[in-house]
Design a protein around this motif. Structure first.
Motif, mmCIF file in Angstrom:
data_model
loop_
_atom_site.group_PDB
_atom_site.id
_atom_site.type_symbol
_atom_site.label_atom_id
_atom_site.label_comp_id
_atom_site.label_asym_id
_atom_site.label_seq_id
_atom_site.Cartn_x
_atom_site.Cartn_y
_atom_site.Cartn_z
ATOM 1 N N ALA A 1 0.843 -1.202 0.000
ATOM 2 C CA ALA A 1 0.000 0.000 0.000
ATOM 3 C C ALA A 1 0.877 1.250 0.000
ATOM 4 N N HIS A 2 0.497 2.233 -0.781
ATOM 5 C CA HIS A 2 1.268 3.467 -0.920
ATOM 6 C C HIS A 2 0.422 4.646 -0.450
ATOM 7 N N LEU A 3 0.873 5.318 0.591
ATOM 8 C CA LEU A 3 0.141 6.465 1.122
ATOM 9 C C LEU A 3 0.354 7.697 0.245
ATOM 10 N N THR A 4 -0.659 8.526 0.186
ATOM 11 C CA THR A 4 -0.564 9.813 -0.509
ATOM 12 C C THR A 4 0.025 10.843 0.441
ATOM 13 N N ASP A 5 0.954 11.647 -0.050
ATOM 14 C CA ASP A 5 1.555 12.715 0.754
ATOM 15 C C ASP A 5 0.780 14.009 0.556
ATOM 16 N N LEU A 6 0.493 14.676 1.657
ATOM 17 C CA LEU A 6 -0.143 15.987 1.576
ATOM 18 C C LEU A 6 0.852 17.031 1.076
ATOM 19 N N THR A 7 0.368 17.969 0.289
ATOM 20 C CA THR A 7 1.196 19.132 -0.054
ATOM 21 C C THR A 7 1.170 20.104 1.119
ATOM 22 N N ASP A 8 2.108 21.027 1.116
ATOM 23 C CA ASP A 8 2.134 22.044 2.181
ATOM 24 C C ASP A 8 0.812 22.811 2.214
ATOM 25 N N GLU A 9 0.301 23.133 1.032
ATOM 26 C CA GLU A 9 -0.945 23.893 0.938
ATOM 27 C C GLU A 9 -2.121 23.093 1.515
ATOM 28 N N GLN A 10 -2.159 21.786 1.207
ATOM 29 C CA GLN A 10 -3.243 20.934 1.718
ATOM 30 C C GLN A 10 -3.172 20.796 3.245
ATOM 31 N N ALA A 11 -1.949 20.602 3.750
ATOM 32 C CA ALA A 11 -1.779 20.467 5.199
ATOM 33 C C ALA A 11 -2.197 21.745 5.916
ATOM 34 N N GLN A 12 -1.829 22.883 5.330
ATOM 35 C CA GLN A 12 -2.198 24.173 5.920
ATOM 36 C C GLN A 12 -3.712 24.370 5.881
ATOM 37 N N TYR A 13 -4.343 23.938 4.801
ATOM 38 C CA TYR A 13 -5.797 24.061 4.653
ATOM 39 C C TYR A 13 -6.527 23.261 5.734
ATOM 40 N N LEU A 14 -6.009 22.044 6.031
ATOM 41 C CA LEU A 14 -6.629 21.196 7.048
ATOM 42 C C LEU A 14 -6.203 21.572 8.461
ATOM 43 N N GLY A 15 -5.123 22.338 8.557
ATOM 44 C CA GLY A 15 -4.633 22.736 9.867
ATOM 45 C C GLY A 15 -3.928 21.623 10.615
ATOM 46 N N ILE A 16 -3.242 20.742 9.866
ATOM 47 C CA ILE A 16 -2.531 19.625 10.493
ATOM 48 C C ILE A 16 -1.108 19.557 9.957
ATOM 49 N N SER A 17 -0.277 18.730 10.597
ATOM 50 C CA SER A 17 1.074 18.492 10.111
ATOM 51 C C SER A 17 1.040 17.536 8.920
ATOM 52 N N LYS A 18 1.960 17.702 7.997
ATOM 53 C CA LYS A 18 2.068 16.782 6.850
ATOM 54 C C LYS A 18 2.353 15.353 7.305
ATOM 55 N N HIS A 19 2.902 15.224 8.514
ATOM 56 C CA HIS A 19 3.341 13.911 8.999
ATOM 57 C C HIS A 19 2.405 13.341 10.064
ATOM 58 N N GLY A 20 1.254 13.968 10.244
ATOM 59 C CA GLY A 20 0.275 13.470 11.201
ATOM 60 C C GLY A 20 0.495 14.038 12.598
ATOM 61 N N PRO A 21 -0.391 13.719 13.521
ATOM 62 C CA PRO A 21 -1.577 12.876 13.327
ATOM 63 C C PRO A 21 -2.602 13.509 12.383
ATOM 64 N N PHE A 22 -3.290 12.656 11.640
ATOM 65 C CA PHE A 22 -4.183 13.109 10.579
ATOM 66 C C PHE A 22 -5.628 13.281 11.037
ATOM 67 N N LYS A 23 -5.964 12.732 12.201
ATOM 68 C CA LYS A 23 -7.329 12.837 12.722
ATOM 69 C C LYS A 23 -7.275 13.322 14.165
ATOM 70 N N PRO A 24 -8.274 14.068 14.600
ATOM 71 C CA PRO A 24 -8.347 14.459 16.013
ATOM 72 C C PRO A 24 -8.728 13.272 16.879
ATOM 73 N N ASN A 25 -8.508 13.396 18.188
ATOM 74 C CA ASN A 25 -8.794 12.294 19.099
ATOM 75 C C ASN A 25 -10.267 11.904 19.129
ATOM 76 N N TYR A 26 -11.137 12.856 18.820
ATOM 77 C CA TYR A 26 -12.573 12.550 18.858
ATOM 78 C C TYR A 26 -13.080 11.889 17.586
ATOM 79 N N TYR A 27 -12.210 11.708 16.584
ATOM 80 C CA TYR A 27 -12.640 11.110 15.313
ATOM 81 C C TYR A 27 -13.022 9.646 15.515
ATOM 82 N N ARG A 28 -14.144 9.232 14.926
ATOM 83 C CA ARG A 28 -14.612 7.843 15.021
ATOM 84 C C ARG A 28 -14.347 7.126 13.693
ATOM 85 N N TYR A 29 -13.436 6.179 13.706
ATOM 86 C CA TYR A 29 -13.053 5.487 12.464
ATOM 87 C C TYR A 29 -14.131 4.502 12.040
#
Length: 305
Positions: free
Chosen positions: A277-305
């Motif tokens: 499996a190959h993960l997609t890397d976020l661009t700097d612009e995408q990471a900034q848009y989501l307000g997260i680090s490019k290297h994770g964590p990618f979901k908040p603690n309250y996220y329900r998978y």
């Protein structure tokens, strides 16, 4: 302490409480053990920090959901060779374990009923096309009852008395307390060991109920746990041990904690190469848009998978 079910923690607490002064903490991986830890914490009797591995996403999904989805069928086939298509099956509890069991049984054409105390889990079962009902209502007509609650006395002697002859009873929850076995150890009922892990309990009128593994965990007693799942859970536990041991003073106080989200993602990432499996890397612009680090964590603690 590396524990599964809270038994070692409970034993040390009762027999050698002074040991807690020398311990860094507890890592617990089962639903039942987590209940016990939160009870100790609520009563202000938890002397050290404890890491709740059971509710780590990697553990809960892989061990509780995906592994049980496969092992329920393996355990039933190895012990009974039963044909599951068209069978009336009651699954007690629609948590991750119950969801996995229902998905597997539904795939083979079983008619499934679910018992639940939690309205959210019950609503999920309804939306998955399952009938939510009480065990008392359906017990006379069922061919199989599977417990997945982590609770005690889910199946009582009253339920056993009302079962049809040939009904198969087994447990996929952590503890063997889900089935009230003490009520079956009476002089009026005869136990006949048919093969390893399979008992016929015979009533005076000749009715027989098939009990698997004497109410113990079916997928550990009558099946095997895949090495892939063991890898996921073992890595999660190891990281929790390392985190507690290396944590600076004051990071973890007396209480129950979840494994940091970053570590959960790390465990998942370690196992992705097996599937190429190959993960997609976020661009700097995408990471900034989501307000997260490019290297994770990618979901908040309250996220329900």
């Amino acid at each position: 302490i590396l524990d599964d079910g809270g038994d070692l923690t409970h034993w040390i607490y009762k027999k050698y409480p002074n040991l807690f002064g020398k311990l860094k903490g507890i890592v617990e991986e089962s639903v039942t053990g987590i209940y016990r830890l939160y009870q100790l914490s609520k009563a202000s009797k938890l002397c050290v920090p404890a890491m709740n591995v059971n509710d780590s996403v990697t553990k809960q999904k892989f061990d509780n959901l995906y592994c049980c989805k496969e092992s329920i069928l393996d355990g039933l086939k190895r012990t009974t060779d039963v044909m599951l298509g068209g069978k009336q099956v009651v699954v007690c509890g629609y948590g991750e374990v119950g969801k996995g069991c229902c998905a597997a049984l539904k795939g083979l054409g079983a008619v499934i009923y679910v018992t639940e105390v939690d309205p959210i889990c019950a609503l999920q079962a309804c939306m998955d096309g399952l009938r939510v009902i009480t065990l008392r209502e359906v017990i006379r007509h069922t061919d199989m009852v599977i417990t997945c609650t982590g609770n005690k006395n889910v199946i009582t002697r009253e339920h056993f008395n009302r079962m049809r002859s040939g009904c198969v009873v087994c447990n996929m929850g952590h503890s063997n307390t889900e089935i009230d076995l003490a009520s079956l150890r009476t002089t009026e009922l005869k136990w006949h060991r048919v093969r390893p892990h399979v008992d016929h309990i015979i009533w005076p009128d000749g009715k027989q109920v098939v009990l698997l593994a004497e109410g113990r965990l079916l997928n550990l007693s009558c099946s095997t746990v895949p090495s892939f799942v063991l890898s996921v859970t073992a890595v999660t536990q190891a990281l929790a041990l390392i985190e507690l041991y290396n944590a600076p003073a004051g990071r973890y106080k007396q209480g129950v904690y979840l494994l940091p989200k970053k570590m959960d993602e790390y465990v998942a990432g370690l196992h992705l190469p097996i599937f190429d499996a190959h993960l997609t890397d976020l661009t700097d612009e995408q990471a900034q848009y989501l307000g997260i680090s490019k290297h994770g964590p990618f979901k908040p603690n309250y996220y329900r998978y």
